[in-house]
Design an enzyme around this catalytic site. Structure first.
Site, PDB file in Angstrom:
ATOM      1  N   TRP B 450      30.977   7.094 -21.508  1.00 52.52           N
ATOM      2  CA  TRP B 450      31.894   5.998 -21.129  1.00 52.52           C
ATOM      3  C   TRP B 450      32.750   5.557 -22.309  1.00 52.52           C
ATOM      4  O   TRP B 450      32.569   5.996 -23.425  1.00 52.52           O
ATOM      5  CB  TRP B 450      31.147   4.841 -20.466  1.00 52.52           C
ATOM      6  N   GLU B 451      33.704   4.688 -21.996  1.00 54.31           N
ATOM      7  CA  GLU B 451      34.683   4.185 -22.978  1.00 54.31           C
ATOM      8  C   GLU B 451      35.470   5.328 -23.625  1.00 54.31           C
ATOM      9  O   GLU B 451      35.850   5.254 -24.784  1.00 54.31           O
ATOM     10  CB  GLU B 451      34.009   3.339 -24.081  1.00 54.31           C
TER      11      GLU B 451
END
EC number: 1.3.8.1
Lengths: 250, 610
Positions: B450-451
């Protein structure tokens, strides 16, 4: 109504205690507010939240390190503190004399404390303080109701509970089941830095107890491992319990 | 049983915050000088530790085994385990939650003190910490970009934890390719108010029943938007409408259509959200609206994203730190096999075996190296916002930007590897769910994804970060490493400095090859981006660790061998030596592979992948 809470700084209950030269090696050990006293502080804060207490004063007797215990209580919500500077080797009598002297000057309506300290476990100080001040003392309370100049305390008793009505001022010492102490908040920690803490010299008092020696509990003996048929293991286990562990069968 | 016994230790945290990084410099900044002293960190750290040990970590069992449940409906669509409300309220009341996001309030805490708080909380429960982290991230965008009136409407209840926050980027067809978002925003007659329609997925803490409202930050495109990321705007879209006086209004047509069933962090709801299914969803444009089809959404979201990326590094550190402490605890208790030097002797605790010690010191040294990288990055953020001169702020901002992809990607890659080492220390029991590393390994895998996946981080690092501002900041960053290696040598660390000299030369060669490939061979650049990023992380971590080693050696000399704290400094020196002599040399493999310029991954016919 002024509530005064006596607190003691003790070793962290999670700390590993070691002895050096026959004494407890306290260097590097994390120190905390005595968990039983923490309950008393929470009790005082709840009295204030109910509008019964107007001011909460924390008193600790000990070295300068005990200031951290006072700051912790202030961060929880107490109003000001008093550090009675005293040798950490003071016994329960000398500690009680020092605390009683500071309490007398404050003239509080209620004096709270934990019923025992997590380090020495002597359970003497609150009782001695009450005796010195000539005040009634209710011990191991799990609830308290204040009405006018009377406190109705619920305490633990053998096989049940005991309800005691006591006139104030009085010394009331708490059992851990009274409440669940709150954690100091960030805001509380910062506010505590600005709350006043006075220092005072301890009243002179000779120790009545001389500690001869400290020793750690004997190391736990290794267990036994039985590898056989279940019924054989059961018989061997029963014999081991009877002969080695000395379990009495009635 | 999942991880629920908090064994985390704070000695190295306090060393890095109070002894290694220049705490006096930070506390002399105008923002902090009237409020904080160095010892305040101890009080804050200790309270956070108690909350982690007594409240958050015990709840991790329910987090993993019960997790979030999607029940549907508009009010409470996602139900959390009962214990979550107690945990959440305890953290919020202690001020250890989203309130840290307020970077404008008087008396705010130094941001680099926030790093260990978050690390310790993640070490207690990687899932539960998400309940307040996303809110904090969302407030970062709102406080710098939203009008004062709207800030007053939304922010106080987000800081207080009454309302949650989320960031809504991903869609079923727009993951790493954010510019492909199809969610649309349409202007209304009310200035700033837009109508929203679209679907989002993979939204962390997009809904749960512990808060009254969720404030979503939604990426969307207006009807005239340019293609790609240029056309993206960012809007604040509450689940329940917020009236002018701050009270809650009607449901804002935001539906939680489901939550994902994931490998880990079961206690964090990963939501699919539908905006405007009933054509009745509205949001406020953050900042000025789009002009000529160009929105400001990506730039705004990156303010949150940059902090969420470094936070992901912190999450990773907390998760594998917890796994290390579980492994250490196990290794000290588990008796198995004779010592190699005493084959006829008794069976001993496994911490006495060479390979177990290797695994433990690998975990310890990587943990401390990653902590150094992250805390120094947070330190740069503090300076970038609060330093006295523009020059100092700019340099700190540049160095943070360079280190941020390393902090996110290298450390999340290490989290997965170090959790595997922690499992390995446990032997067969490590594969059992009743031991902590199993759930921590499952939980930590998300961090590399993620991110922005770790490959995206490597592209950012080897592309934008090498060349931003004509490459000057990167040159300065490299020069600082080179100067340190050249000028700080001591006899005690002679071998380590020699190794760092070789590693630094090797990394410079890697940088030169990467620069050449920018024009000559884009595919090789892609193939090696991840490995170049890891090489950079090892160089900077080696430098930071060596710096800590010098400090530890001087402290040990000052305190003496019998001091109660001597073992900490001995352990630090061992970590430094191990990291530099065993982890840093992996750079040489990357350099050699780059020189070989092997392209078999590209050349292999697709049908030959069988």
């Amino acid at each position: 109504m002024k509530v005064l809470v006596c607190v003691k700084q003790t070793f962290d209950t999670e700390a590993k205690i070691e002895l050096k030269d026959g004494k407890i090696a306290d260097a590097g050990i994390n120190l905390i507010i005595n968990p039983y006293d923490e309950v008393a502080v929470e009790g005082a804060i709840q009295l204030k939240e109910k509008g019964i207490a107007k001011e909460i004063v924390i008193v600790a007797a000990g070295s300068d390190k005990a200031m951290d215990a006072i700051r912790t209580a202030l961060a929880m919500g107490a109003d000001r503190g008093i550090l009675v500077q005293q040798d950490t080797a003071a016994d329960e009598f000398a500690r009680a004399v020092a605390l009683a002297e500071a309490i007398k000057a404050e003239n509080p309506n209620i004096i709270l404390a934990g019923h025992v300290a997590a380090d020495d476990g002597s359970s003497q100080v609150p009782t001695r303080v009450a005796e010195i001040l000539g005040l009634p003392h209710v011990n191991v309370i799990t609830a308290v109701e204040i009405a006018g100049d009377k406190a109705t305390c619920t305490s633990e008793a053998d096989g049940g509970t005991q309800v005691t009505e006591v006139s104030l001022p009085a010394v009331i010492s708490s059992q851990v089941s009274w409440n669940e102490p709150r954690y100091p908040s960030m805001k509380g920690i910062m506010a505590a830095k600005k709350k006043p803490v006075a220092t005072a010299a301890a009243a002179a008092a000779e120790n009545k107890v001389k500690i001869l020696e400290f020793s750690l509990p004997p190391a736990k003996a290794a267990g036994i491992k039985l590898e056989d048929e279940p019924e054989v293991c059961a018989t061997k286990l029963a014999e081991w319990m009877k002969n080695t562990v000395k379990v009495e069968v009635k | 049983m999942p991880h629920d016994n908090y064994l985390y230790q704070t000695r190295d945290i306090k060393f890095q915050i109070k002894e290694w990084l220049d705490i006096d410099k930070i506390l002399s900044l105008d923002a902090y000088k009237d409020y904080y002293g160095a010892d305040d960190f101890d009080a804050i750290c200790d309270v956070n530790y108690k909350i982690c040990r007594d409240v958050i970590c015990p709840a991790n069992k329910d987090s993993d085994e019960i997790g979030m449940k999607h029940v549907g409906g508009n009010e409470k669509a996602v139900i959390s385990p009962d214990v979550f409300k107690t945990v959440y309220n305890t953290v919020i009341e202690a001020g250890m939650g989203p309130g840290f996001g307020d970077r404008q309030v008087e008396g705010r805490m130094p941001l680099y003190w926030y790093a260990p708080i978050l690390e310790m909380q993640t070490g207690a429960s990687p899932a539960i910490v998400m309940l307040w982290c996303l809110t904090q991230g969302a407030t970062t965008v709102l406080q710098y970009n939203l009008s004062q009136e709207l800030q007053e409407r939304f922010l106080p209840k987000m800081y207080s934890g009454e309302w949650g926050g989320s960031m809504c980027l991903t869609e079923p067809g727009a993951g790493s390719e954010v510019g492909a978002v199809t969610t649309r925003c349409f202007p209304t007659d009310t200035p700033g108010l837009w109508k929203i329609k679209g679907q989002k997925c993979f939204i962390t803490t997009g809904d749960w029943d512990g808060v009254e409202n969720i404030i979503h930050l939604v990426l969307a495109k207006d009807p005239d938007a340019k293609p790609g990321t240029a056309g993206i705007s960012c809007l604040v879209v509450p689940k329940f409408w917020v009236n002018e006086d701050g009270s809650l209004g009607a449901w804002n047509d935001v539906t939680t259509t489901g939550i994902e069933h994931k490998l880990g962090i079961h206690g964090s709801a990963t939501c699919s959200l539908a905006f405007g299914e009933n054509d009745n969803c509205y949001g406020w444009m953050i900042g000025d609206g789009p002009v000529d089809g160009r929105g400001k959404g990506m730039a705004q979201m990156f303010q949150m994203m940059n902090e969420e990326r470094i936070n992901t590094g912190i999450f990773s550190l907390g998760a594998f730190g917890a796994a290390y402490y579980a492994a250490l605890d196990y290794a000290k208790a588990r008796v198995q096999s004779k010592k190699s030097t005493d084959p006829k002797g008794p069976s001993v605790r496994i911490i006495e075996h060479e390979d177990v010690r290797r695994m433990l010191l690998l975990q310890k040294s990587v943990m401390e190296a990653c902590r150094a990288l992250l805390y120094s990055s947070y330190y740069y953020i503090d300076l970038s916002k609060e330093a006295a001169t523009e020059e100092e702020r700019e340099l700190a901002e540049d160095f943070f930007m360079i280190q941020n992809p390393l902090g996110k990607a290298y450390i999340s890659d290490m989290a997965w590897q170090m959790c595997a080492e922690a499992i390995q220390v446990h032997g067969g029991y490590g594969f059992m769910e009743e031991y902590a590393p199993a759930s921590l390994a499952r939980d930590c895998k998300i961090y590399s994804l993620w991110e922005g996946t770790n490959f995206i981080q490597s592209q950012d690092f080897t592309g934008r970060k090498f060349t931003m501002k004509k490459g000057e900041p990167f040159k300065k960053w490299l020069a600082e490493i080179g100067d340190f290696i050249a000028n700080k040598k001591t006899p005690e660390f002679a071998a380590e400095f020699a190794m760092m000299e070789r590693a630094f030369a090797s990394f410079n060669s890697i940088v030169d090859m990467n620069a050449a490939w920018t024009t000559t061979n884009k595919q090789l650049k892609q193939l090696f981006a991840t490995r170049i990023m890891h090489a950079a992380a090892r160089v900077i971590c080696g430098k930071l660790m060596l710096d800590q080693g010098l400090l530890a050696a001087s402290k040990l000399a000052e305190l003496g061998d019998s001091h109660f704290d001597a073992n900490f400094y001995k352990g630090k020196i061992a970590s430094v030596k191990f990291y530099i002599m065993n982890v840093v040399p992996e750079i040489f493999g990357t350099e050699e592979a780059m020189k070989a310029a092997d392209t078999s991954a590209i050349d292999c016919p697709e049908d030959a992948f069988m």
